[in-house]
Design a protein around this motif. Structure first.
Motif, mmCIF file in Angstrom:
data_model
loop_
_atom_site.group_PDB
_atom_site.id
_atom_site.type_symbol
_atom_site.label_atom_id
_atom_site.label_comp_id
_atom_site.label_asym_id
_atom_site.label_seq_id
_atom_site.Cartn_x
_atom_site.Cartn_y
_atom_site.Cartn_z
ATOM 1 N N SER A 172 1.101 -1.296 0.289
ATOM 2 C CA SER A 172 0.051 0.254 -0.062
ATOM 3 C C SER A 172 0.835 1.592 -0.157
ATOM 4 O O SER A 172 0.582 2.326 -0.853
ATOM 5 C CB SER A 172 -0.890 -0.309 1.056
ATOM 6 O OG SER A 172 -1.606 1.328 1.462
ATOM 7 N N SER A 174 -6.126 -1.637 -4.345
ATOM 8 C CA SER A 174 -7.639 -2.082 -4.625
ATOM 9 C C SER A 174 -7.378 -2.948 -4.846
ATOM 10 O O SER A 174 -7.126 -4.677 -4.511
ATOM 11 C CB SER A 174 -8.790 -1.513 -4.803
ATOM 12 O OG SER A 174 -8.772 -0.033 -4.118
ATOM 13 N N THR A 175 -7.105 -3.379 -5.934
ATOM 14 C CA THR A 175 -7.014 -5.087 -6.593
ATOM 15 C C THR A 175 -5.912 -5.712 -6.556
ATOM 16 O O THR A 175 -6.189 -6.601 -5.827
ATOM 17 C CB THR A 175 -7.302 -4.805 -8.059
ATOM 18 O OG1 THR A 175 -8.280 -3.971 -9.006
ATOM 19 C CG2 THR A 175 -7.409 -5.951 -9.492
ATOM 20 N N GLN A 219 -6.442 -6.728 -2.623
ATOM 21 C CA GLN A 219 -7.699 -7.977 -2.696
ATOM 22 C C GLN A 219 -7.266 -9.134 -2.998
ATOM 23 O O GLN A 219 -7.640 -9.793 -2.711
ATOM 24 C CB GLN A 219 -8.782 -7.273 -3.433
ATOM 25 C CG GLN A 219 -9.691 -7.977 -4.211
ATOM 26 C CD GLN A 219 -10.968 -7.856 -4.046
ATOM 27 O OE1 GLN A 219 -10.850 -7.408 -5.252
ATOM 28 N NE2 GLN A 219 -12.168 -8.783 -4.602
ATOM 29 N N ARG A 220 -6.305 -9.394 -3.763
ATOM 30 C CA ARG A 220 -6.282 -10.838 -4.550
ATOM 31 C C ARG A 220 -5.090 -10.836 -3.483
ATOM 32 O O ARG A 220 -4.821 -12.327 -3.557
ATOM 33 C CB ARG A 220 -5.289 -9.868 -5.951
ATOM 34 C CG ARG A 220 -6.273 -9.421 -6.643
ATOM 35 C CD ARG A 220 -6.948 -10.522 -7.534
ATOM 36 N NE ARG A 220 -6.411 -11.733 -8.707
ATOM 37 C CZ ARG A 220 -6.938 -12.536 -9.323
ATOM 38 N NH1 ARG A 220 -7.785 -12.717 -9.321
ATOM 39 N NH2 ARG A 220 -6.543 -13.573 -9.921
ATOM 40 N N SER A 231 -4.714 -10.679 0.023
ATOM 41 C CA SER A 231 -5.515 -11.419 0.435
ATOM 42 C C SER A 231 -5.878 -12.454 0.291
ATOM 43 O O SER A 231 -6.066 -13.215 1.130
ATOM 44 C CB SER A 231 -6.297 -9.908 1.111
ATOM 45 O OG SER A 231 -6.224 -8.913 1.329
ATOM 46 N N GLU A 232 -6.792 -12.268 -0.523
ATOM 47 C CA GLU A 232 -7.788 -13.382 -1.481
ATOM 48 C C GLU A 232 -6.516 -14.855 -1.240
ATOM 49 O O GLU A 232 -6.248 -15.935 -1.195
ATOM 50 C CB GLU A 232 -7.843 -13.771 -2.722
ATOM 51 C CG GLU A 232 -9.374 -12.307 -2.866
ATOM 52 C CD GLU A 232 -9.581 -12.385 -4.511
ATOM 53 O OE1 GLU A 232 -8.704 -13.024 -5.051
ATOM 54 O OE2 GLU A 232 -10.512 -12.030 -4.276
#
Length: 229
Positions: free
Chosen positions: A84, A212-213, A216-217, A219-220
């Motif tokens: 980030s 954000s993408t 998110q990836r 975190s997944e």
């Protein structure tokens, strides 16, 4: 037959070691906090100390490792906060360069920007992710170069390879690829009008969407690993 110079061979080895180490750190082959010993790296890559030292210096500059005298070299944690922060830094720098590029109001580079976008779009259906990522990088490099600030550009390039590995490792899915296409076109239209405020707003949204993408990836993937364990 062309014979490579010693310097060419050294540079090739340095790049190979750098790329392999970077990928190994991102993929988790080397764990956060793990010490990287020179003897082990020499054995792993089958090379001398010099290209390994150069590779470690490069990766320290990218923030992937820390080198502390008398305490050795250790891997940093490539976590959500770290990534980030990288994106936030790049947003700030690119915003500066966009303002400077718009102030110059020279048309030639906008034509280059359109050609870069044509290349990006020509690759969408080919599903070649590495080439798409490179084309996206080239698009932004065009307007960044137009600002004529080599120091800021070098700072952006310092983290570009890291982001390339992250995008390749964690995915650059179809929805994001098409979203990038739309956002690039919006930027081009505003550049043509020298509408700095609108370009900055679109660019900020563009980068936040990318961040954000990516988060998110990641975190997944982290969640999947925990489930499998």
């Amino acid at each position: 037959m062309k014979i490579e110079s010693t310097n060419s061979l050294s540079n090739t080895t340095y790049r190979r070691v750098t790329d392999c180490l970077r990928l190994a750190i991102v993929n988790g082959e080397f764990k956060p906090g793990q010490r990287l010993k020179m003897s082990g790296l020499i054995d792993k890559f089958g090379t001398s100390q010099m290209p390994i030292r150069e590779a470690l210096q490069q990766l320290q500059g990218e923030g992937l490792i820390t080198i502390i005298p008398q305490r050795g070299t250790r891997v940093r944690s490539i976590d959500i906060r770290f990534i980030s922060n990288i994106y936030d830094m790049r947003i700030a720098l690119e915003s500066l360069l966009i303002r400077k590029a718009c102030e110059k109001k020279t048309l030639g580079w906008i034509d280059d920007l359109k050609r870069a976008q044509d290349i990006y779009e020509s690759l969408i259906d080919k599903k070649n992710i590495p080439e798409l990522i490179e084309a996206n990088h080239h698009f932004h490099r065009v307007h960044n170069i137009a600002a004529d600030n080599e120091e800021a550009l070098e700072e952006l390039e310092r983290t570009e390879m890291l982001l390339t590995v992250l995008r390749t490792t964690y995915g650059y899915h179809k929805a994001r690829i098409l979203q990038v296409k739309i956002e690039h076109h919006e930027m081009i239209k505003c550049f043509e009008k020298w509408d700095t405020a609108s370009v900055l707003a679109i660019h900020a949204n563009h980068c936040e969407n990318g961040k954000s993408t990516m988060l998110q990836r990641i975190s997944e993937k982290i969640g999947t690993k925990k489930t499998n364990n």
